[in-house]
Write a protein that holds these residues in place. Structure first.
Motif, PDB file in Angstrom:
ATOM      1  N   GLY A 190      -4.680  -1.850   2.624  1.00 37.99           N
ATOM      2  CA  GLY A 190      -3.994  -0.734   3.261  1.00 37.99           C
ATOM      3  C   GLY A 190      -4.958   0.186   3.989  1.00 37.99           C
ATOM      4  O   GLY A 190      -6.165  -0.068   4.063  1.00 37.99           O
ATOM      5  N   THR A 208      -9.678   1.458   6.679  1.00 38.69           N
ATOM      6  CA  THR A 208      -8.917   0.273   6.292  1.00 38.69           C
ATOM      7  C   THR A 208      -9.663  -0.442   5.173  1.00 38.69           C
ATOM      8  O   THR A 208     -10.864  -0.703   5.282  1.00 38.69           O
ATOM      9  CB  THR A 208      -8.735  -0.670   7.482  1.00 38.69           C
ATOM     10  N   MET A 261       0.851  -1.185   0.000  1.00 34.36           N
ATOM     11  CA  MET A 261       0.000   0.000   0.000  1.00 34.36           C
ATOM     12  C   MET A 261       0.881   1.227   0.000  1.00 34.36           C
ATOM     13  O   MET A 261       1.638   1.442   0.921  1.00 34.36           O
ATOM     14  CB  MET A 261      -0.903   0.008   1.230  1.00 34.36           C
ATOM     15  N   ASP A 278       7.027  -1.751   1.532  1.00 33.32           N
ATOM     16  CA  ASP A 278       7.184  -0.418   0.964  1.00 33.32           C
ATOM     17  C   ASP A 278       8.645  -0.147   0.603  1.00 33.32           C
ATOM     18  O   ASP A 278       8.929   0.545  -0.373  1.00 33.32           O
ATOM     19  CB  ASP A 278       6.679   0.644   1.943  1.00 33.32           C
TER      20      ASP A 278
END
Length: 474
Positions: free
Chosen positions: A436, A421, A13, A40
């Motif tokens: 995410g 969420t 995300m 990430d």
């Protein structure tokens, strides 16, 4: 696959994630990698390249760092060479290392060798890129794990203890990789034997090695406590690593990715002349070739990425001597795109005289580089990005979904406040996956498969929306 529960890994995300590469060595923004999840962190790498046949080169006549570094055709690496990779647009450099090159009988690494690897890593980080260091083939001693595990483990632990200590104060932009692709032992189990005898033991041995790696790094302190780690898959082979026998390490921080290499089909990528085991191919790109690529990349995605576990394709590439530039370009870009758009980081295998000219500090095939950079700008798998537009969504209660090619646009209206969420799953599946958390009330979810029906729901302050369904289509 027997996965341990890893709550710290969230499915990819990112909101407007960009990989920013400094244009001048020594001038780079402060690293934010420490606060990133490993997913990430891997996404932020963009696409990468290997500094192959350099610090992992071996030479029986070598006595100095320079003699090893240049043994397989590389010039001495300079800051300008590293800067050229950054200028080309690469976000990460993988630096294979043969630590045994300069090591005494007690497995103590010569300080000059460690210093030289540190110097190269320093340049990579100063140029705004991320770096990966490992234990590479290193003379092939890994094959002895099957017959002399105690002594091999002693050497392995000694190497990583020393490397962890030397680099423990480096920023999180430096990643450690447990080993290369030598984590397989055909004398214990051979995949072509048509038997599972010894298979469990072979996978358990790799699992023990990878666990030792994690334990040593984490116990070394400093920034290694939360450093992003790269865990070698079984033979770094896609199918073997996606096997249920593959064991994930127990890591208290949960900050690691899986390393897989891609050289399929080997008759195209590995050999340029016929061999006893296969006939060399000079072309690639048929419908069945692309189907094979998609099969393996989907397998990796479904096994790891969809379960919140990041993946780096640490090597991919092909021989070039019996192929046209167009064929090479088609294969490399196809693999790069297939991995990148599924949320993986593809790292091109490159050696002196290959795709990057270390003498001119330029990429040799500018057309290939342009295509790589176009891929690096593409949408990625199950990547969320907030969007704004002037036209507000029509008033409604709950969640709405609008599908387009490879993408679903979600929006919702509610009086509830707080972050939202977002969850998704394939229709018919009972397992919801976390996409995410966002602050806005509308997002795009991209990287979805056309023709596949997906269910979506959002949760705000513990209140769950109704489920909506959408099917991306071309």
């Amino acid at each position: 696959m027997r996965f341990k529960k890893i709550t710290s890994f969230l499915l990819a995300m990112i909101i407007g994630v960009m990989t920013v590469v400094s244009s001048t060595c020594g001038v780079s923004a402060a690293s934010t990698s420490e606060s990133m999840s490993t997913m990430d962190f891997v996404l932020s790498m963009g696409i990468g390249i290997n500094l192959g046949n350099t610090m992992e080169a071996i030479n029986s006549n070598g006595k100095t760092v320079k003699s090893f570094e240049t043994a397989w055709g590389s010039p001495v690496i300079t800051k300008d060479i590293i800067q050229g990779y950054a200028d080309a647009g690469f976000g990460v450099i993988r630096i294979p290392v043969a630590w045994s090159n300069m090591m005494d009988d007690n497995y103590n690494i010569d300080s000059d060798y460690i210093d030289r690897v540190q110097e190269i890593v320093d340049w990579v980080l100063e140029c705004g890129m991320k770096a990966i260091i490992n234990i590479h083939w290193d003379g092939g001693w890994f094959e002895n794990f099957s017959t002399d595990k105690d002594e091999c483990m002693k050497k392995y632990k000694s190497i990583w203890t020393q490397v962890s200590e030397a680099f423990k104060d480096y920023s999180a932009d430096l990643m450690f990789e447990s080993l290369n692709e030598e984590g397989c032992w055909n004398d214990i189990w051979n995949r072509y034997s048509n038997s599972t005898k010894g298979k469990k033991e072979a996978y358990a041995l790799l699992g023990e090695i990878n666990q030792a790696f994690v334990d040593i790094v984490r116990a070394s302190g400093g920034n290694n406590t939360l450093r992003h780690l790269l865990i070698a898959g079984y033979a770094t082979d896609a199918e073997l690593t996606c096997d249920e026998m593959f064991i994930l390490p127990d890591d208290p921080s949960g900050r690691y990715a899986i390393s897989i290499h891609y050289y399929t089909p080997s008759t195209f990528t590995v050999i340029s002349e016929d061999a006893s085991w296969g006939k060399a191919r000079s072309t690639w790109g048929t419908k069945s070739d692309y189907a094979e690529l998609d099969k393996y990349m989907d397998m990796i995605y479904d096994t790891f990425i969809a379960n919140g576990i990041p993946v780096i394709i640490g090597e991919y590439g092909c021989t070039t001597s019996n192929k046209t530039d167009e064929t090479v370009r088609e294969y490399l870009t196809a693999v790069c795109e297939a991995a990148y758009t599924r949320g993986m980081c593809p790292v091109l295998w490159d050696t002196p005289g290959g795709f990057y000219n270390r003498n001119t500090c330029k990429f040799t095939d500018t057309e290939l580089l342009e295509e790589f950079m176009e891929i690096a700008a593409m949408d990625r798998a199950v990547e969320m990005s907030a969007y704004d537009d002037e036209e507000e969504t029509a008033a409604s209660i709950g969640l709405t979904a609008t599908a387009s090619s490879g993408k679903v646009r979600l929006s919702w209206i509610t009086e509830l406040s707080g972050k939202c969420t977002v969850y998704y799953k394939r229709s018919g599946s009972s397992e919801w996956k976390l996409a995410g958390t966002v602050s806005k009330s509308k997002v795009n979810i991209s990287g979805l498969k056309n023709g596949v029906s997906y269910d979506f729901k959002v949760v705000i302050d513990g209140v769950e929306s109704e489920v909506v369904t959408a099917t991306p289509k071309a």
